[in-house]
Design an enzyme around this catalytic site. Structure first.
Site, short mmCIF file in Angstrom:
data_model
loop_
_atom_site.label_atom_id
_atom_site.label_comp_id
_atom_site.label_asym_id
_atom_site.label_seq_id
_atom_site.Cartn_x
_atom_site.Cartn_y
_atom_site.Cartn_z
N CYS A 276 55.44 -14.93 -27.21
CA CYS A 276 56.56 -13.99 -27.15
C CYS A 276 57.16 -14.03 -25.74
O CYS A 276 56.44 -14.18 -24.76
CB CYS A 276 56.16 -12.55 -27.45
SG CYS A 276 55.42 -12.34 -29.06
N ARG B 62 58.34 -19.85 -26.20
CA ARG B 62 57.16 -18.99 -26.32
C ARG B 62 57.03 -18.41 -27.73
O ARG B 62 56.00 -17.81 -28.06
CB ARG B 62 57.24 -17.83 -25.32
CG ARG B 62 57.27 -18.29 -23.88
CD ARG B 62 57.46 -17.11 -22.97
NE ARG B 62 56.30 -16.28 -22.91
CZ ARG B 62 55.34 -16.38 -21.99
NH1 ARG B 62 55.43 -17.28 -21.04
NH2 ARG B 62 54.31 -15.58 -22.01
N TRP C 32 56.75 -14.38 -31.44
CA TRP C 32 55.85 -15.22 -32.23
C TRP C 32 54.91 -14.23 -32.90
O TRP C 32 54.10 -13.57 -32.24
CB TRP C 32 55.10 -16.17 -31.32
CG TRP C 32 54.22 -17.13 -32.06
CD1 TRP C 32 54.60 -18.29 -32.66
CD2 TRP C 32 52.83 -17.00 -32.32
NE1 TRP C 32 53.53 -18.90 -33.27
CE2 TRP C 32 52.43 -18.13 -33.08
CE3 TRP C 32 51.87 -16.04 -31.99
CZ2 TRP C 32 51.13 -18.33 -33.50
CZ3 TRP C 32 50.56 -16.24 -32.42
CH2 TRP C 32 50.20 -17.38 -33.16
N GLU D 260 44.71 -36.54 -31.04
CA GLU D 260 46.03 -36.12 -30.59
C GLU D 260 47.12 -36.66 -31.52
O GLU D 260 48.09 -35.98 -31.82
CB GLU D 260 46.25 -36.58 -29.14
CG GLU D 260 47.66 -36.45 -28.62
CD GLU D 260 48.19 -35.01 -28.59
OE1 GLU D 260 47.44 -34.08 -28.94
OE2 GLU D 260 49.38 -34.85 -28.23
N LYS E 48 49.81 -34.29 -33.29
CA LYS E 48 51.26 -34.47 -33.12
C LYS E 48 51.94 -34.56 -34.48
O LYS E 48 52.96 -33.93 -34.71
CB LYS E 48 51.59 -35.75 -32.33
CG LYS E 48 51.41 -35.69 -30.83
CD LYS E 48 52.56 -35.05 -30.10
CE LYS E 48 52.31 -33.66 -29.63
NZ LYS E 48 51.19 -33.15 -29.03
N GLU F 51 51.93 -31.13 -36.30
CA GLU F 51 52.73 -30.02 -35.78
C GLU F 51 54.22 -30.22 -35.93
O GLU F 51 54.95 -29.24 -36.05
CB GLU F 51 52.35 -29.67 -34.33
CG GLU F 51 52.70 -30.68 -33.29
CD GLU F 51 52.30 -30.21 -31.88
OE1 GLU F 51 52.07 -31.08 -31.05
OE2 GLU F 51 52.23 -29.00 -31.64
N HIS G 134 30.75 -40.80 -42.69
CA HIS G 134 29.90 -39.64 -42.98
C HIS G 134 30.64 -38.60 -43.82
O HIS G 134 30.30 -37.43 -43.79
CB HIS G 134 29.39 -39.04 -41.67
CG HIS G 134 28.55 -40.02 -40.91
ND1 HIS G 134 27.20 -40.16 -41.11
CD2 HIS G 134 28.89 -40.96 -40.00
CE1 HIS G 134 26.72 -41.12 -40.33
NE2 HIS G 134 27.75 -41.63 -39.65
N LYS H 170 55.27 -22.57 -27.58
CA LYS H 170 54.85 -23.48 -26.51
C LYS H 170 53.62 -22.96 -25.77
O LYS H 170 52.72 -23.72 -25.45
CB LYS H 170 56.02 -23.68 -25.54
CG LYS H 170 55.73 -24.65 -24.40
CD LYS H 170 55.81 -26.08 -24.85
CE LYS H 170 55.58 -27.07 -23.73
NZ LYS H 170 55.15 -28.37 -24.29
O1 M6R Z 1 49.89 -24.81 -21.98
P1 M6R Z 1 48.58 -25.39 -22.45
O2 M6R Z 1 48.42 -26.82 -22.04
O3 M6R Z 1 47.41 -24.57 -22.08
O4 M6R Z 1 48.68 -25.37 -24.03
C1 M6R Z 1 47.56 -25.67 -24.83
C2 M6R Z 1 47.99 -25.94 -26.25
O5 M6R Z 1 48.56 -24.80 -26.81
C3 M6R Z 1 48.99 -27.09 -26.33
O6 M6R Z 1 48.44 -28.25 -25.77
C4 M6R Z 1 49.42 -27.37 -27.77
O7 M6R Z 1 48.34 -27.80 -28.55
C5 M6R Z 1 50.52 -28.42 -27.73
N1 M6R Z 1 51.78 -27.82 -27.43
C6 M6R Z 1 50.65 -29.20 -28.94
O8 M6R Z 1 51.57 -30.23 -28.77
#
Ligand code: M6R
Length: 615
Positions: A2, A27, A75, A488, A492, A495, A511, A610
């Protein structure tokens, strides 16, 4: 999560607040609202579910006028993203207005008590109890600042709150409890600003004062008074922040995410600038205050992070173990903070966070500090809570990352951890001068290699996106330093394309997950020419033997791989410790082009934000 933005001054508040919310939309963006009070003390609110554009249209149809404004981009935690649940929230009299970031953990109890006293509520949020509590205290004769302070004392959990009252149109009260995201005050000339984070203030002022947990600001157009939540005055330091907001513009790219992927050579270069000593080659991490003696006495390194950043720490931990010969672990910060971990003065706790505001990462770092650990933040945001709360900070220097999906900060965080590992290894005598120098020379090659990685596979991503977009799910497999990149890659894809994907260590597939293999579950196999190459080939054979479809991410020049898989994305040949940073490029671009093909909102994917500033 937020975003909060407030304004007091001589200009029309609504457009300024709206522009501030745009800068905070990363945010949260499931609903938004603005409240404005005019000089006569008339308070009005406009709010709308959906992206900020909906609020902008509403304000065009029903404008607000006045010089005091408070806005919020949400959010959702409690209550669906509807008009009614959007912030700002009012009390029953319509005179107290509140925006909030955090979770009122005891809201059911508070709501019950207030309802029994005759208060009626119009939303399903936890936040709505706050203006009602404040109104009760105002009715008892408290000033606005006092009422907000006393109401805050009734809330459990971590919060950032901003409040105005129609009866005091020239005052805005903002406060912070715990680590539910920051609140900063911005100083203008005859005008003042309040925002969740510093970048939102920078186009307006570079003179700022971030609130520490347990502090509140009583803001007027002329300045502000800082208090602790137990009512004592404090002199919160005003800082001047340098940052170029223009760098945040999309720069000709269709999406911020693509811009941020394409600028990785440059952001890696910024990260390295000033950190590579060449005579003799060494990692120069002058920001670290730790003496060689302290570094030698360390018994373990604990990396703390979440999401993409946590995958980066898995690479960092393995690299640290390899180069510094120190036990190193990569911890999910949300689990670490609740599991009573073993920590002592010989532990180095490294909190890695792009935003520097992730609640779980911050709490895990504080927990480690409480156990005696030395703390180090690796973050992209100078002045963030991680930066301010740690014993030392290594900045990622990636430049602002606006796309919700992390890309360039993923690579830069791995790069910083690589330099840290080389520095620790050298300081502890685990690396000879020559070995440390070799790592520094390899790190210096990264920007050019990233440039090559971006040049490879032109046009292939679009073709693969079209070919595989109908798949119901994907598996991503990797080994060693590429296991975290497989994870990762899956994150990606999930998301931004909303296609289910799982990433795992390749050997793990046998497994259980191997049961998923069929012609409609593409497997992305990270099979670079490294020490585990032959093992990965074995895993690919297992998939093919079961009728699976394989997209390989392979080393350019490895012509033999083409006959064994269905499609290939190439990565330039590179030193082993740079491989995860380079293999990140094709997984990012594959996810990006798949999401674009699907017509998804790449920069603001559904349900996400974010910075995750709530636990
Ligand atoms: O700001 P941060 O690096 O602490 O954020 C951690 C996660 O929320 C962040 O890496 C999130 O998984 C990514 N935005 C995904 O792409």
């Amino acid at each position: 999560m937020c975003g909060i933005f407030g304004y007091l001054g001589h200009q029309d508040a609504a457009p300024l607040v709206l522009a501030g919310l745009e800068r905070l939309a990363y945010r949260g963006y499931d609903s938004a609202g603005v409240a404005v009070i005019d000089r006569a003390g008339h308070l009005e609110v406009r709010k709308s579910a959906g992206k900020l554009a909906n609020l902008t249209s509403l304000l065009e149809r029903e404008p607000l006028s006045g010089n005091a404004g408070l806005g919020h981009t949400r959010w959702a935690t409690h209550g669906a993203p509807t008009d009614a649940n959007a912030h700002p929230h009012l009390d029953g009299t319509g005179e107290v207005v509140v925006v909030h970031n955090g979770i009122v953990e005891n809201y059911i109890e508070l709501k019950g008590r207030l309802a029994a006293e005759g208060h009626t509520f119009t939303s399903a949020t936890d936040t709505e109890v706050i203006p009602h509590l404040i109104q009760e205290l105002l009715a008892q004769g408290h000033t606005l600042a006092e009422a907000v302070r006393l109401a805050a004392a009734e809330l459990r959990g971590a919060h950032a709150i901003a409040c105005m009252h129609a009866g005091s149109p020239g005052t805005l009260v903002a406060l912070r409890i715990g680590n539910a995201g920051g609140v900063s005050v911005g100083f203008g000339s005859g005008e003042m600003f309040v925002a969740s984070d510093l970048p939102a203030l920078l186009p307006l002022t570079t003179s700022v004062a971030p609130l520490a947990p347990g502090e509140m600001a009583v803001v007027t157009p002329e300045g502000c008074e800082m208090l602790t939540l137990d009512g004592r005055r404090v002199d919160t330091a005003r800082q001047t922040i340098a940052m170029n907001p223009v760098a945040a513009a999309r720069g000709g790219h269709r999406h911020f995410m693509l811009k941020e992927i394409m600028e990785q050579p440059e952001s890696a270069m910024s990260c390295l600038r000033g950190r590579l000593g060449f005579t003799p080659p060494s990692a120069v991490l002058g920001e670290l205050p730790f003496t060689s003696e302290e570094l030698r006495s360390l018994s373990r390194v604990v990396f703390l992070g979440m999401g993409t950043t946590q995958y980066a720490t898995r690479v960092g931990a393995r690299t640290t173990e390899l180069l510094a010969r120190l036990p190193a672990s990569a911890e999910d910060a949300s689990e670490y903070r609740y599991r009573e971990p073993v920590v002592d003065e010989r532990t180095l706790a490294v909190a890695v966070s792009q935003s520097g505001e992730t609640a779980d990462t911050l709490e895990a770092m504080h927990l480690a500090a409480g156990g005696g650990a030395r703390t180090l933040a690796i973050t992209n945001v100078a002045g963030s809570q991680a930066d301010r709360g740690a014993d030392a900070t290594l900045l990622m220097h990636a430049g602002p990352e606006i796309g919700v999906a992390s890309t360039k900060t993923f690579v830069n965080s791995m790069l910083v951890m690589y330099l840290l590992a080389a520095h620790l290894g050298h300081a502890r005598g685990a690396l000879t001068d020559a070995a440390a120098a070799a790592h520094v020379e390899e790190a210096a090659r990264l920007p050019a290699l990233l440039g090559e990685a971006l040049e490879l596979n032109r046009g292939v991503y679009e073709r693969l996106a079209a070919a595989y977009v109908k798949a119901r799910r994907f598996l991503f497999l990797g080994r060693g330093l590429l296991d975290p990149i497989a994870r990762e890659g899956a994150l990606k894809l999930k998301e931004i394309s909303y296609i289910h994907a799982e990433g795992m260590a390749a050997a793990e597939m046998k497994h259980g997950p191997i049961a998923l293999i069929d012609g409609e579950t593409p497997v992305v196999a990270l099979v670079l020419r490294d020490a585990l190459y032959e093992k990965m080939l074995g895993n690919i054979s297992e998939v093919k033997a079961r009728g699976g479809v394989v997209i390989a991410i392979a080393t350019a020049g490895d012509d033999s791989i083409e006959a064994q898989v269905d499609d290939v994305l190439w990565v330039p040949p590179c030193p082993p410790l740079l491989a995860p940073m380079l293999a990140a490029v094709p997984v990012q671009l594959f996810a990006y082009h798949t999401a674009v093909h699907l017509g998804n909102d790449v920069d603001q994917p559904r349900n996400l934000a974010k910075s995750v500033t709530v636990e």
